[in-house]
Write a protein that holds these residues in place. Structure first.
Motif, PDB file in Angstrom:
ATOM      1  N   GLY A  23       0.588  -1.114   0.107  1.00  0.00           N
ATOM      2  CA  GLY A  23       0.058  -0.146  -0.130  1.00  0.00           C
ATOM      3  C   GLY A  23       0.935   1.131  -0.011  1.00  0.00           C
ATOM      4  N   TYR A  24       0.338   2.255   0.687  1.00  0.00           N
ATOM      5  CA  TYR A  24       0.723   3.671   0.428  1.00  0.00           C
ATOM      6  C   TYR A  24       0.878   4.248   1.952  1.00  0.00           C
ATOM      7  CZ  TYR A  24      -1.034   3.526  -4.040  1.00  0.00           C
ATOM      8  OH  TYR A  24      -1.431   3.156  -5.259  1.00  0.00           O
ATOM      9  N   VAL A  25       2.409   4.868   1.964  1.00  0.00           N
ATOM     10  CA  VAL A  25       2.934   5.427   3.167  1.00  0.00           C
ATOM     11  C   VAL A  25       2.786   7.026   3.113  1.00  0.00           C
ATOM     12  CG1 VAL A  25       4.999   5.723   4.570  1.00  0.00           C
ATOM     13  CG2 VAL A  25       4.376   3.546   3.095  1.00  0.00           C
ATOM     14  N   ASN A  26       2.372   7.699   3.964  1.00  0.00           N
ATOM     15  CA  ASN A  26       2.651   9.021   4.326  1.00  0.00           C
ATOM     16  C   ASN A  26       3.310   9.230   5.565  1.00  0.00           C
ATOM     17  OD1 ASN A  26       1.090  10.497   2.520  1.00  0.00           O
ATOM     18  ND2 ASN A  26      -0.680   9.436   3.082  1.00  0.00           N
ATOM     19  N   GLN A  27       4.371   9.974   5.773  1.00  0.00           N
ATOM     20  CA  GLN A  27       5.356  10.323   6.767  1.00  0.00           C
ATOM     21  C   GLN A  27       5.494  11.640   7.272  1.00  0.00           C
ATOM     22  OE1 GLN A  27       9.063   8.074   6.806  1.00  0.00           O
ATOM     23  NE2 GLN A  27      10.095  10.266   6.572  1.00  0.00           N
ATOM     24  N   GLU A  28       5.250  11.888   8.625  1.00  0.00           N
ATOM     25  CA  GLU A  28       5.867  13.312   8.748  1.00  0.00           C
ATOM     26  C   GLU A  28       7.092  13.086  10.004  1.00  0.00           C
ATOM     27  OE1 GLU A  28       2.385  14.742  11.322  1.00  0.00           O
ATOM     28  OE2 GLU A  28       1.182  14.598   9.472  1.00  0.00           O
ATOM     29  N   PHE A  29       8.031  14.022   9.655  1.00  0.00           N
ATOM     30  CA  PHE A  29       9.207  13.721  10.658  1.00  0.00           C
ATOM     31  C   PHE A  29       9.772  15.267  11.161  1.00  0.00           C
ATOM     32  CE2 PHE A  29      10.504  14.021   6.133  1.00  0.00           C
ATOM     33  CZ  PHE A  29      11.423  14.717   6.008  1.00  0.00           C
ATOM     34  N   HIS A  79      12.941  11.724  14.242  1.00  0.00           N
ATOM     35  CA  HIS A  79      11.684  11.344  15.025  1.00  0.00           C
ATOM     36  C   HIS A  79      10.493  11.723  14.077  1.00  0.00           C
ATOM     37  CE1 HIS A  79      14.088  11.430  18.545  1.00  0.00           C
ATOM     38  NE2 HIS A  79      14.891  12.362  17.993  1.00  0.00           N
ATOM     39  N   GLY A  80       9.735  10.543  13.930  1.00  0.00           N
ATOM     40  CA  GLY A  80       8.334  11.047  13.328  1.00  0.00           C
ATOM     41  C   GLY A  80       7.415   9.630  13.372  1.00  0.00           C
ATOM     42  N   LYS A  81       6.391   9.811  12.520  1.00  0.00           N
ATOM     43  CA  LYS A  81       5.358   8.945  12.417  1.00  0.00           C
ATOM     44  C   LYS A  81       5.163   8.566  10.838  1.00  0.00           C
ATOM     45  CE  LYS A  81       1.292  11.378  12.445  1.00  0.00           C
ATOM     46  NZ  LYS A  81      -0.119  11.707  13.202  1.00  0.00           N
ATOM     47  N   LYS A  82       5.065   7.221  10.664  1.00  0.00           N
ATOM     48  CA  LYS A  82       4.454   7.053   9.172  1.00  0.00           C
ATOM     49  C   LYS A  82       2.911   6.412   9.170  1.00  0.00           C
ATOM     50  CE  LYS A  82       8.768   5.412   7.375  1.00  0.00           C
ATOM     51  NZ  LYS A  82       9.634   5.981   8.158  1.00  0.00           N
ATOM     52  N   THR A  83       2.161   6.672   8.504  1.00  0.00           N
ATOM     53  CA  THR A  83       0.914   5.985   8.590  1.00  0.00           C
ATOM     54  C   THR A  83       0.843   5.224   7.177  1.00  0.00           C
ATOM     55  OG1 THR A  83      -0.342   7.907   9.576  1.00  0.00           O
ATOM     56  CG2 THR A  83      -1.641   6.569   8.151  1.00  0.00           C
ATOM     57  N   LEU A  84       0.438   3.887   7.368  1.00  0.00           N
ATOM     58  CA  LEU A  84       0.591   2.941   6.362  1.00  0.00           C
ATOM     59  C   LEU A  84      -0.707   2.639   5.876  1.00  0.00           C
ATOM     60  CD1 LEU A  84       3.410   2.531   8.191  1.00  0.00           C
ATOM     61  CD2 LEU A  84       3.718   0.856   6.509  1.00  0.00           C
ATOM     62  N   THR A  85      -1.147   2.697   4.609  1.00  0.00           N
ATOM     63  CA  THR A  85      -2.655   2.353   4.327  1.00  0.00           C
ATOM     64  C   THR A  85      -2.480   1.177   3.189  1.00  0.00           C
ATOM     65  OG1 THR A  85      -3.402   4.628   4.855  1.00  0.00           O
ATOM     66  CG2 THR A  85      -4.829   3.078   3.533  1.00  0.00           C
ATOM     67  N   GLY A  86      -2.806   0.053   3.687  1.00  0.00           N
ATOM     68  CA  GLY A  86      -2.829  -1.053   2.683  1.00  0.00           C
ATOM     69  C   GLY A  86      -4.056  -1.544   2.125  1.00  0.00           C
ATOM     70  N   GLN A  87      -4.274  -2.716   1.811  1.00  0.00           N
ATOM     71  CA  GLN A  87      -5.431  -3.277   1.008  1.00  0.00           C
ATOM     72  C   GLN A  87      -6.309  -3.836   2.195  1.00  0.00           C
ATOM     73  OE1 GLN A  87      -4.259  -6.302  -1.814  1.00  0.00           O
ATOM     74  NE2 GLN A  87      -3.052  -4.831  -3.204  1.00  0.00           N
ATOM     75  N   ASN A  88      -5.650  -4.231   3.261  1.00  0.00           N
ATOM     76  CA  ASN A  88      -6.302  -4.841   4.586  1.00  0.00           C
ATOM     77  C   ASN A  88      -6.577  -3.887   5.465  1.00  0.00           C
ATOM     78  OD1 ASN A  88      -5.807  -7.264   3.278  1.00  0.00           O
ATOM     79  ND2 ASN A  88      -3.882  -7.498   4.143  1.00  0.00           N
ATOM     80  N   GLY A  89      -6.182  -2.598   5.568  1.00  0.00           N
ATOM     81  CA  GLY A  89      -6.381  -1.294   6.478  1.00  0.00           C
ATOM     82  C   GLY A  89      -5.273  -0.465   6.645  1.00  0.00           C
ATOM     83  N   GLY A 128      17.804   3.266  13.304  1.00  0.00           N
ATOM     84  CA  GLY A 128      17.218   3.288  14.615  1.00  0.00           C
ATOM     85  C   GLY A 128      16.156   2.267  15.034  1.00  0.00           C
ATOM     86  N   ASN A 129      15.103   2.694  15.677  1.00  0.00           N
ATOM     87  CA  ASN A 129      14.050   1.776  16.181  1.00  0.00           C
ATOM     88  C   ASN A 129      12.735   2.213  15.764  1.00  0.00           C
ATOM     89  OD1 ASN A 129      15.737   0.211  17.988  1.00  0.00           O
ATOM     90  ND2 ASN A 129      16.272   2.018  18.848  1.00  0.00           N
ATOM     91  N   PHE A 130      11.935   1.447  15.841  1.00  0.00           N
ATOM     92  CA  PHE A 130      10.211   1.790  15.504  1.00  0.00           C
ATOM     93  C   PHE A 130       9.287   0.923  16.441  1.00  0.00           C
ATOM     94  CE2 PHE A 130      10.772  -2.177  12.763  1.00  0.00           C
ATOM     95  CZ  PHE A 130       9.798  -2.803  12.948  1.00  0.00           C
ATOM     96  N   VAL A 131       8.168   1.634  16.591  1.00  0.00           N
ATOM     97  CA  VAL A 131       6.982   0.854  17.219  1.00  0.00           C
ATOM     98  C   VAL A 131       5.841   1.015  16.287  1.00  0.00           C
ATOM     99  CG1 VAL A 131       5.644   0.867  19.396  1.00  0.00           C
ATOM    100  CG2 VAL A 131       8.084   1.571  19.485  1.00  0.00           C
ATOM    101  N   ILE A 132       5.057  -0.232  16.193  1.00  0.00           N
ATOM    102  CA  ILE A 132       3.802  -0.056  15.525  1.00  0.00           C
ATOM    103  C   ILE A 132       2.760  -0.035  16.405  1.00  0.00           C
ATOM    104  CG2 ILE A 132       2.272  -1.851  13.841  1.00  0.00           C
ATOM    105  CD1 ILE A 132       4.743  -3.211  13.205  1.00  0.00           C
ATOM    106  N   LEU A 133       1.800   0.848  16.069  1.00  0.00           N
ATOM    107  CA  LEU A 133       0.841   1.155  16.994  1.00  0.00           C
ATOM    108  C   LEU A 133      -0.344   0.347  16.180  1.00  0.00           C
ATOM    109  CD1 LEU A 133       1.416   5.008  17.752  1.00  0.00           C
ATOM    110  CD2 LEU A 133       2.340   2.842  18.976  1.00  0.00           C
TER     111      LEU A 133
END
Length: 183
Positions: free
Chosen positions: A88-94, A106-116, A138-143
């Motif tokens: 799917g598609y990604v939008n990122q703010e950092f 530091h930032g966040k990515k919103t990932l929008t795929g076929q499943n949600g 670095g590191n990431f956390v999936i919310l």
């Protein structure tokens, strides 16, 4: 006056703690709608959380191909595999702090795929590799997410190659993820 109010507050707190310890709070708890909910702890110590399941963490890999869309934004595509499979598609703010070898992002990515849709928070150290390129490790956390990603959680490490001349970010996030689901 202040001492008498303080003594009164302490006395009420001590009385409440004593009644909880001695089990005298049963009558108070019975009238509490939160305690009476289907997800409460019963008087016998059991609970009604039978419909909540948590999967075992599994490997997750997220490949990213992004391009800068502004000074603090990027967009592009992703492919996730392992615990789940989707594209799917990604939008990122950092936000970048520091300069040169001491830069962090530091930032966040919103990932929008076929499943949600789901969100990733990340932080990484930026290391220049040439005048126009760098890597971000670095590191990431999936919310939690929505759709099939409801209850999706995880964490891991990031590796991104930045090409400022081309305006691209490519890389991989690898770690462990799982689903907390209500059946």
């Amino acid at each position: 006056m202040k001492n008498s109010i303080l003594n009164l507050v302490l006395s009420v707190a001590l009385l409440a703690i004593t009644s909880i310890i001695l089990g005298c709070s049963d009558n108070l708890m019975q009238s509490d709608p939160v305690v009476e909910s289907e997800n409460s702890i019963n008087k016998d110590g059991s609970n009604n959380l039978n419909n909540i399941t948590e999967s075992v963490p599994e490997a997750v890999t997220i490949n990213l191909n992004l391009f800068f869309t502004g000074p603090n934004t990027a967009a592009g595509t992703f492919e996730i595999s392992g615990v789940t499979n989707d594209t799917g598609y990604v939008n990122q703010e950092f936000k970048i702090a520091g300069q040169g070898n001491t830069s962090t992002v530091h930032g966040k990515k919103t990932l929008t795929g076929q499943n949600g849709e789901f969100e990733i928070r990340f932080q990484a150290r930026i290391t220049p590799t040439s005048p126009t390129t760098a890597i971000a490790v670095g590191n990431f956390v999936i919310l939690n997410g929505s759709g099939s990603y409801f209850g999706f959680h995880g964490q891991g490490e990031t590796y991104i190659e930045l090409d400022f001349a081309a305006g691209t970010l490519t890389g991989v996030y690898e770690g462990q993820a799982h689903f907390d689901n209500s059946n």
